[in-house]
Design a protein around this motif. Structure first.
Motif, PDB file in Angstrom:
ATOM      1  N   ARG A  44       0.843  -1.195   0.000  1.00 61.39           N
ATOM      2  CA  ARG A  44       0.000   0.000   0.000  1.00 61.39           C
ATOM      3  C   ARG A  44       0.880   1.248   0.000  1.00 61.39           C
ATOM      4  N   PRO A  45       0.559   2.245  -0.794  1.00 56.79           N
ATOM      5  CA  PRO A  45       1.412   3.437  -0.890  1.00 56.79           C
ATOM      6  C   PRO A  45       1.688   4.104   0.445  1.00 56.79           C
ATOM      7  N   GLU A  46       0.663   4.228   1.305  1.00 53.89           N
ATOM      8  CA  GLU A  46       0.874   4.905   2.584  1.00 53.89           C
ATOM      9  C   GLU A  46       1.780   4.089   3.506  1.00 53.89           C
ATOM     10  N   SER A  47       1.642   2.761   3.450  1.00 50.11           N
ATOM     11  CA  SER A  47       2.505   1.907   4.277  1.00 50.11           C
ATOM     12  C   SER A  47       3.935   1.925   3.770  1.00 50.11           C
ATOM     13  N   LEU A  48       4.092   1.923   2.447  1.00 46.59           N
ATOM     14  CA  LEU A  48       5.426   1.965   1.865  1.00 46.59           C
ATOM     15  C   LEU A  48       6.117   3.283   2.199  1.00 46.59           C
ATOM     16  N   ALA A  49       5.381   4.377   2.140  1.00 46.46           N
ATOM     17  CA  ALA A  49       5.963   5.684   2.461  1.00 46.46           C
ATOM     18  C   ALA A  49       6.414   5.725   3.906  1.00 46.46           C
ATOM     19  N   ARG A  50       5.614   5.179   4.805  1.00 48.43           N
ATOM     20  CA  ARG A  50       5.991   5.164   6.223  1.00 48.43           C
ATOM     21  C   ARG A  50       7.221   4.297   6.442  1.00 48.43           C
ATOM     22  N   ALA A  51       7.249   3.134   5.798  1.00 46.59           N
ATOM     23  CA  ALA A  51       8.392   2.233   5.948  1.00 46.59           C
ATOM     24  C   ALA A  51       9.673   2.889   5.446  1.00 46.59           C
ATOM     25  N   GLU A  52       9.580   3.614   4.341  1.00 49.73           N
ATOM     26  CA  GLU A  52      10.764   4.280   3.809  1.00 49.73           C
ATOM     27  C   GLU A  52      11.217   5.426   4.704  1.00 49.73           C
TER      28      GLU A  52
ATOM     29  N   GLY B 152      12.997  14.396   9.002  1.00 49.12           N
ATOM     30  CA  GLY B 152      12.967  13.133   8.270  1.00 49.12           C
ATOM     31  C   GLY B 152      14.139  12.227   8.545  1.00 49.12           C
ATOM     32  N   HIS B 153      15.071  12.686   9.384  1.00 47.81           N
ATOM     33  CA  HIS B 153      16.252  11.884   9.711  1.00 47.81           C
ATOM     34  C   HIS B 153      16.371  11.630  11.217  1.00 47.81           C
ATOM     35  N   GLU B 154      15.318  11.929  11.973  1.00 47.51           N
ATOM     36  CA  GLU B 154      15.366  11.731  13.417  1.00 47.51           C
ATOM     37  C   GLU B 154      15.440  10.238  13.761  1.00 47.51           C
ATOM     38  N   HIS B 155      15.712   9.961  15.038  1.00 45.94           N
ATOM     39  CA  HIS B 155      15.763   8.565  15.482  1.00 45.94           C
ATOM     40  C   HIS B 155      14.400   7.909  15.234  1.00 45.94           C
ATOM     41  N   PRO B 156      14.376   6.640  14.762  1.00 45.75           N
ATOM     42  CA  PRO B 156      13.088   5.972  14.518  1.00 45.75           C
ATOM     43  C   PRO B 156      12.206   5.890  15.755  1.00 45.75           C
TER      44      PRO B 156
ATOM     45  N   PRO C  71       5.114  11.469  14.852  1.00 46.28           N
ATOM     46  CA  PRO C  71       3.933  10.625  15.092  1.00 46.28           C
ATOM     47  C   PRO C  71       4.087   9.155  14.745  1.00 46.28           C
ATOM     48  N   ASP C  72       5.002   8.814  13.827  1.00 49.25           N
ATOM     49  CA  ASP C  72       5.116   7.401  13.438  1.00 49.25           C
ATOM     50  C   ASP C  72       6.349   6.757  14.029  1.00 49.25           C
ATOM     51  N   HIS C  73       6.733   7.191  15.240  1.00 50.73           N
ATOM     52  CA  HIS C  73       7.911   6.616  15.863  1.00 50.73           C
ATOM     53  C   HIS C  73       7.677   5.152  16.196  1.00 50.73           C
ATOM     54  N   GLU C  74       8.764   4.412  16.304  1.00 47.89           N
ATOM     55  CA  GLU C  74       8.697   3.017  16.700  1.00 47.89           C
ATOM     56  C   GLU C  74       9.984   2.661  17.399  1.00 47.89           C
ATOM     57  N   HIS C  75       9.982   1.555  18.129  1.00 53.88           N
ATOM     58  CA  HIS C  75      11.155   1.164  18.905  1.00 53.88           C
ATOM     59  C   HIS C  75      11.743  -0.145  18.398  1.00 53.88           C
ATOM     60  N   ARG C  76      11.569  -0.409  17.117  1.00 49.17           N
ATOM     61  CA  ARG C  76      12.135  -1.625  16.535  1.00 49.17           C
ATOM     62  C   ARG C  76      13.561  -1.309  16.107  1.00 49.17           C
TER      63      ARG C  76
END
Length: 209
Positions: A34-42, A193-197, A203-208
């Motif tokens: 899905r485009p929105e999921s791919l954009a978030r993953a990138e 766009g380069h902050e820590h994941p 808003p889309d932070h994650e701890h993986r």
């Protein structure tokens, strides 16, 4: 910070080109369609790669401060393969930084070398993990290390001590590396766009890691 910079480390810019080179070398883990999921993953992948590049830069500086000379650099395309257990133990950022960065590996080796393992720590490890020191014969016979085993069923402490000390030193060196990295990256500035994941400020932070 200019549009060509991913981060600033102690006043020195890290160009986005270094992040792009790593992204080309490491294939995406996510298989989003899905485009929105791919954009978030990138987005997350770019943030993750920035952390790897920053760790490399910080390690280079730490090696220089310590008078250590890492081996010659290799192309980002030659990133070493990363074992699954290393990702589980270290997190993907640190595991990839160690695979990608000769300076990070050199620093980790030095931190491991500096660790002093007391004799009592090695002895305690031996006595608490008896199942790890059964002899091959005891393993074949299915000896229960915690019930009914005799001293003859175990590798003697004097024979196991060197390996135990090396394992404890390796673990202590990794902890020291984590502590160093946490302190070293305080104050690093990141471009949008380069902050820590895992940065909770976006808003889309994650701890993986």
């Amino acid at each position: 910070m200019t549009e060509h910079e991913a981060a600033v480390v102690r006043g020195e810019a890290i160009p986005k080109a270094r992040v792009d080179a790593l992204l080309r070398a490491v294939p995406p883990r996510d298989r989003e369609t899905r485009p929105e999921s791919l954009a978030r993953a990138e987005r997350q992948r770019r943030r993750w790669a920035t952390q790897v590049v920053v760790a490399d830069e910080l390690a280079r500086r730490a090696c220089a401060d310590r008078g250590l000379e890492p081996p010659s650099e290799v192309s980002p395309a030659l990133v070493l393969s990363i074992a699954g257990p290393d990702v589980a133990d270290l997190g993907s950022i640190v595991a990839t930084a160690l695979a990608h960065s000769p300076a990070a590996r050199t620093l980790l080796t030095e931190l491991e070398r500096e660790q002093l393992i007391p004799e009592e720590a090695a002895w305690e490890y031996y006595t608490r993990n008896r199942d790890r020191f059964l002899t091959p014969d005891a393993l074949r016979r299915g000896v229960n290390p915690f019930h009914g085993a005799t001293d003859a069923d175990f590798v003697p402490y004097d024979h196991a001590r060197a390996a135990i000390t090396a394992e404890l030193r390796r673990a202590a060196g990794r902890r020291a590396f984590f502590d160093w990295l946490d302190q070293a990256r305080v104050g690093v500035e990141y471009a949008p766009g380069h902050e820590h994941p895992g940065d909770p400020s976006h808003p889309d932070h994650e701890h993986r890691h």
